[in-house]
Scaffold this motif. Structure first.
Motif, mmCIF file in Angstrom:
data_model
loop_
_atom_site.group_PDB
_atom_site.id
_atom_site.type_symbol
_atom_site.label_atom_id
_atom_site.label_comp_id
_atom_site.label_asym_id
_atom_site.label_seq_id
_atom_site.Cartn_x
_atom_site.Cartn_y
_atom_site.Cartn_z
ATOM 1 N N ILE A 87 0.868 -1.185 0.000
ATOM 2 C CA ILE A 87 0.000 0.000 0.000
ATOM 3 C C ILE A 87 0.901 1.229 0.000
ATOM 4 O O ILE A 87 1.655 1.459 0.944
ATOM 5 N N CYS A 88 0.824 1.994 -1.069
ATOM 6 C CA CYS A 88 1.658 3.191 -1.226
ATOM 7 C C CYS A 88 0.783 4.439 -1.181
ATOM 8 O O CYS A 88 -0.355 4.417 -1.631
ATOM 9 N N PRO A 89 1.323 5.529 -0.675
ATOM 10 C CA PRO A 89 0.569 6.786 -0.698
ATOM 11 C C PRO A 89 0.465 7.304 -2.132
ATOM 12 O O PRO A 89 1.252 6.947 -3.007
ATOM 13 N N ASP A 90 -0.527 8.147 -2.367
ATOM 14 C CA ASP A 90 -0.657 8.794 -3.665
ATOM 15 C C ASP A 90 0.523 9.727 -3.882
ATOM 16 O O ASP A 90 1.150 10.204 -2.928
ATOM 17 N N SER A 91 0.817 10.015 -5.117
ATOM 18 C CA SER A 91 1.898 10.922 -5.454
ATOM 19 C C SER A 91 1.695 12.265 -4.748
ATOM 20 O O SER A 91 0.599 12.828 -4.780
ATOM 21 N N GLY A 92 2.735 12.739 -4.099
ATOM 22 C CA GLY A 92 2.668 14.020 -3.398
ATOM 23 C C GLY A 92 2.111 13.912 -1.985
ATOM 24 O O GLY A 92 2.047 14.908 -1.270
ATOM 25 N N GLN A 93 1.696 12.719 -1.580
ATOM 26 C CA GLN A 93 1.148 12.507 -0.234
ATOM 27 C C GLN A 93 2.129 11.686 0.593
ATOM 28 O O GLN A 93 2.913 10.909 0.063
ATOM 29 N N ASP A 94 2.076 11.860 1.900
ATOM 30 C CA ASP A 94 2.945 11.100 2.788
ATOM 31 C C ASP A 94 2.341 9.753 3.182
ATOM 32 O O ASP A 94 3.059 8.800 3.458
ATOM 33 N N TYR A 95 1.003 9.690 3.228
ATOM 34 C CA TYR A 95 0.318 8.483 3.675
ATOM 35 C C TYR A 95 -0.913 8.242 2.817
ATOM 36 O O TYR A 95 -1.457 9.176 2.231
ATOM 37 N N TYR A 96 -1.361 6.987 2.792
ATOM 38 C CA TYR A 96 -2.625 6.646 2.153
ATOM 39 C C TYR A 96 -3.681 6.653 3.253
ATOM 40 O O TYR A 96 -3.562 5.943 4.254
#
Length: 179
Positions: A87-96
């Motif tokens: 599970i990766c955060p969206d681009s430009g975000q630190d967390y999902y």
């Protein structure tokens, strides 16, 4: 219980007889099916399962021991397949971050991680509502779901039914005080 095996497209091919199954669920989340070389009926890339249970997986290896006339099918369980997806955060975000009914969140993760060919979330409402739940960065899907559901005293239910691995959130029940 019948060990049902499929082809690569999840079309049932038969029921395996005369086998031994070593299924590890928890840390490794893998399996080994041992059978006679005369019983070579499953191809790599195929699946096996026990209907309406959490037991099954994808066959990714086949080893042959000609001295004992034995075959060794191996691969990841359904849990292992979930563990392998991150599970990766969206681009430009630190967390999902997610909100909503737990089963709807699970459905969103299945789509997000490209697991829709094999996995689906229960269409029922779970009764567990998440508000701005923040997944750890770059966590395996299985670990992330377990951690998320634990915050609601729930756990992940996995079962194979109707050609899909169905995931749902269910309440944790303490049976320790029952006789």
């Amino acid at each position: 219980m019948d060990l049902i095996y499929t082809d690569k497209n999840l079309v049932d091919s038969g029921i395996l007889s005369d086998y031994e199954l070593d299924l590890e669920m928890g840390s490794e989340n893998d399996f080994q099916i041992t059978t006679s070389a005369d019983n070579n009926v499953i191809s790599t890339g195929a699946y096996f399962y026990f209907e309406n249970t959490e037991y099954g997986g994808k066959i990714t290896t086949l080893k042959v021991d000609t001295s004992t006339n034995r075959l060794y099918y191996g691969g990841k369980t359904f849990y292992g397949m979930l563990s392998d997806k991150i599970i990766c955060p969206d681009s430009g975000q630190d967390y999902y971050v997610v909100s909503g009914d737990a089963n709807a969140v699970i459905a969103g993760l299945i789509t997000r991680l490209g697991l829709s060919d094999l996995f689906e979330a229960s269409s029922d409402t779970s009764g567990f509502t998440l508000t701005d739940y923040q997944f750890d960065r770059y966590i395996g899907c299985l670990s992330g779901l377990n951690k998320m559901l634990k915050t609601k005293s729930a756990k992940l239910r996995v079962r194979f039914a109707d050609k899909k691995v169905v995931l749902s959130a269910v309440a944790i029940v303490d049976y320790s005080s029952n006789e």
